[in-house]
Design a protein around this motif. Structure first.
Motif, PDB file in Angstrom:
ATOM      1  N   GLY A   1       0.787  -1.225   0.000  1.00  0.00           N
ATOM      2  CA  GLY A   1       0.000   0.000   0.000  1.00  0.00           C
ATOM      3  C   GLY A   1       0.813   1.266   0.000  1.00  0.00           C
TER       4      GLY A   1
ATOM      5  N   TYR B   1       0.588   3.347  -8.649  1.00  0.00           N
ATOM      6  CA  TYR B   1       0.126   2.038  -8.187  1.00  0.00           C
ATOM      7  C   TYR B   1       1.188   0.954  -8.403  1.00  0.00           C
TER       8      TYR B   1
ATOM      9  N   ARG C   1      -0.405  -5.413  -8.635  1.00  0.00           N
ATOM     10  CA  ARG C   1      -1.349  -5.423  -7.524  1.00  0.00           C
ATOM     11  C   ARG C   1      -0.799  -6.096  -6.268  1.00  0.00           C
TER      12      ARG C   1
ATOM     13  N   TYR D   1      -0.046  -2.706  -4.549  1.00  0.00           N
ATOM     14  CA  TYR D   1      -1.136  -1.746  -4.378  1.00  0.00           C
ATOM     15  C   TYR D   1      -2.321  -2.390  -3.676  1.00  0.00           C
TER      16      TYR D   1
ATOM     17  N   HIS E   1      -5.343  -3.187  -2.986  1.00  0.00           N
ATOM     18  CA  HIS E   1      -6.797  -3.045  -3.127  1.00  0.00           C
ATOM     19  C   HIS E   1      -7.217  -1.992  -4.150  1.00  0.00           C
ATOM     20  N   ASP E   2      -6.694  -0.792  -4.031  1.00  0.00           N
ATOM     21  CA  ASP E   2      -7.280   0.351  -4.729  1.00  0.00           C
ATOM     22  C   ASP E   2      -6.682   0.626  -6.104  1.00  0.00           C
ATOM     23  N   GLY E   3      -5.628  -0.076  -6.471  1.00  0.00           N
ATOM     24  CA  GLY E   3      -4.954   0.217  -7.728  1.00  0.00           C
ATOM     25  C   GLY E   3      -5.611  -0.426  -8.936  1.00  0.00           C
ATOM     26  N   ARG E   4      -5.008  -0.174 -10.088  1.00  0.00           N
ATOM     27  CA  ARG E   4      -5.523  -0.699 -11.357  1.00  0.00           C
ATOM     28  C   ARG E   4      -4.550  -0.296 -12.461  1.00  0.00           C
TER      29      ARG E   4
ATOM     30  N   GLN F   1      -3.647   1.918 -15.703  1.00  0.00           N
ATOM     31  CA  GLN F   1      -3.959   3.328 -15.929  1.00  0.00           C
ATOM     32  C   GLN F   1      -3.663   3.733 -17.364  1.00  0.00           C
TER      33      GLN F   1
ATOM     34  N   PRO G   1     -11.526  -0.698 -14.833  1.00  0.00           N
ATOM     35  CA  PRO G   1     -10.543  -0.940 -13.761  1.00  0.00           C
ATOM     36  C   PRO G   1      -9.915  -2.330 -13.863  1.00  0.00           C
TER      37      PRO G   1
ATOM     38  N   LYS H   1      -7.314  -5.037 -13.173  1.00  0.00           N
ATOM     39  CA  LYS H   1      -6.396  -5.248 -12.056  1.00  0.00           C
ATOM     40  C   LYS H   1      -5.524  -6.465 -12.346  1.00  0.00           C
TER      41      LYS H   1
END
Length: 527
Positions: free
Chosen positions: A181, A206, A230, A233, A235-238, A240, A259, A261
């Motif tokens: 994170g 991310y 991932r 990151y 949980h919240d990433g992806r 881009q 999104p 992942k």
């Protein structure tokens, strides 16, 4: 009528079918090269491929991690000879902490420069010719960053004489809350005349491991795809996608961007479906993605066609491993010159992850006439069980066949010569234009034979921690000639040119293709 018939005979032909074959020449290198190091070098291990001495043969700058990085200068005697290298004495390249490197001509002087990615302060080295380099002049105003840099891409914006540089970072190692994170942000370096402005932040970050400016829509506009891991990151990433011009902005769901992942490791782009838009290959853990643009192409809505095309490469194809694979460098290239792009993927466990395959051979996925990819790494002899990282499919000895270089973590660099027989005919093309973007990055080459059309976009970035600059290689199958044209970076479309096969060609903007050097070797189909 006779003239038209002759032209049709020149362009037409059926593809040549052959199992790929490579010979391991790793022991012929003048030094054993190993990408080594601890946590900061679990990732990376790229190789930059470019001609630093102007002799027409590509040279190799391989990242060493905590070990020494090496510049291998190509000393192959003549086209078709076995590739041979000398180890350069290049103290300015003898850097520690090197993750990878990308060649590009930043100042348009005709010499390739190097952007060197490091765990620590990055380096920008100005090419002087004859494989000599000096630090980029202070007058350039470059502040290349000092994070844990794992990704890079570059593109020339509208009217820009110098490139915009995207520099991607992984985990923020200084954050005490990490590593999970705590992904670091990235920087965008824009030119301001013949120097660079203050860095611009690309956020949120991310934990990227690869990025690529690519014309995903086929309209001439290059946007920045950032592939993220991932694992950190969480949980919240992806994945881009960013516009860089006229200002930096991220594509969102309201524009069609979804999104996605992944455990994103590497990127490659190539039109393999014939829709005039590139497919995007992204490596990952467990399975590799092959994204195709959906709809009319005006919105960045992608769906993976990897399963349908046979490119998931999700478990090892040799040995008794049943655990998932881990993909790193990825690259398209026509290994057997049949006119269809194949796909190379470097594989290897991050370190000792128990849930992931340890004995994980590199992939060589060969594309058939039906568009399906079939694994041939075992047949070809390139299925190393060491931990692959960076790599390059590149013709090292000017014989028209793509050879293979693979950087390995804590194992010696692999050098393979392509000895596939029979193969189809081929063509290699290098573009140039006056001043500024002299290598025509962002141009699109359109090549046609009687069996179809190929499109090629010239890019800087992608792969995993390393890239190439030089000739673009095309397989032609049985065709002994082709016709080609170029959409130049500013959108101007040049005329069609008829060309013969089995040649290295240089096309200067406004001119006609010219053969370069001693390049006429016996056609591969006749050997």
């Amino acid at each position: 009528m006779r003239r038209r018939a002759a032209a049709a005979a020149l362009l037409a032909g059926t593809a040549v079918a052959a199992d790929p074959a490579f010979t391991d020449l790793s022991d012929t290198l003048p030094a054993s090269h190993v990408y080594d190091g601890g946590w900061a070098h679990f990732v990376g291990g790229g190789v930059a491929v470019f001609d630093c001495d102007g002799n027409g043969y590509p040279d190799l700058y391989a990242a060493g991690g905590e070990a020494r990085s090496h510049l291998f200068v190509n000393r192959t005697g003549a086209p078709g000879d076995a590739p041979r290298f000398d180890l350069a004495e290049a103290p300015e390249l003898d850097l520690s902490g090197v993750i990878g490197a990308y060649p590009l001509d930043i100042n348009g002087d005709g010499h390739q420069d190097l952007f060197v990615l490091r765990a620590g302060e990055n380096a920008v080295l100005r090419g002087q010719g004859d494989c000599r380099f000096t630090p980029a002049p202070e007058a350039w105003g470059l502040a290349p960053g000092a994070g844990w840099t794992t990704a890079f891409s570059a593109a020339w914006g509208p009217g820009e004489a110098w490139p915009t540089l995207a520099v991607g970072n992984y985990v923020d190692r200084a954050d005490p809350e990490g590593p999970f994170g705590t992904c670091d942000d990235h920087i965008l370096l824009r030119p301001a005349g013949q120097r660079y402005a203050a860095p611009e932040t690309i956020a949120p970050g991310y934990c990227t491991l690869s990025m690529l400016f690519t014309d995903w829509s086929g309209t001439g506009r290059q946007d920045l795809w950032i592939s993220n891991d991932r694992h950190y990151y969480v949980h919240d990433g992806r994945e881009q996608l960013f516009r860089a011009w006229p200002e930096l902005s991220a594509y969102g769901p309201d524009e069609g961007w979804q999104p996605y992942k992944l455990w994103g490791m590497g990127i490659a782009s190539r039109d393999i479906t014939g829709d005039a838009r590139p497919e995007i290959a992204v490596t990952s853990m467990a399975d590799q993605k092959l994204f195709q643009l959906q709809g009319d192409g005006t919105a960045p809505g992608f769906a993976s066609i990897a399963y349908a095309r046979g490119t998931t490469a999700h478990v090892p194809y040799m040995g008794d491993e049943g655990r998932p694979s881990t993909g790193w460098h990825v690259q398209f290239g026509d290994v057997d010159n049949d006119g269809r792009d194949d796909l190379f993927i470097a594989k290897g466990n991050v370190n000792q992850m128990p849930s992931i395959a340890v004995r994980d051979p590199d992939n060589l996925l060969m594309q058939g006439p039906d568009g399906q990819f079939v694994e041939k790494g075992d047949v070809a002899g390139i299925g190393s069980f060491d931990r692959g990282r960076g790599g390059a499919l590149v013709d090292l000895n000017r014989d028209g066949r793509l050879d293979l270089v693979v950087v390995q973590r804590r194992a010696a660099l692999k050098l393979y010569r392509n000895v596939t027989k029979p193969t189809g005919h081929w063509l290699k093309l290098r573009l140039s234009q006056d001043a500024g973007n002299v290598d025509a990055v962002g141009a699109r080459i359109e090549l046609e034979t009687g069996s179809g059309r190929q499109l090629r976009e010239i890019t800087v970035g992608g792969g995993h921690a390393g890239g190439q600059m030089g000739y673009q290689h095309f397989g032609l199958g049985a065709a002994r000639g082709a016709r080609l044209r170029v959409r130049w970076p500013d959108g101007t479309v040049g005329p069609w040119h008829a060309v013969q096969a089995d040649r290295h060609l240089h096309l200067a903007r406004g001119g006609t293709p010219e053969a370069v050097g001693d390049t006429l070797v016996p056609p591969a189909t006749d050997q």
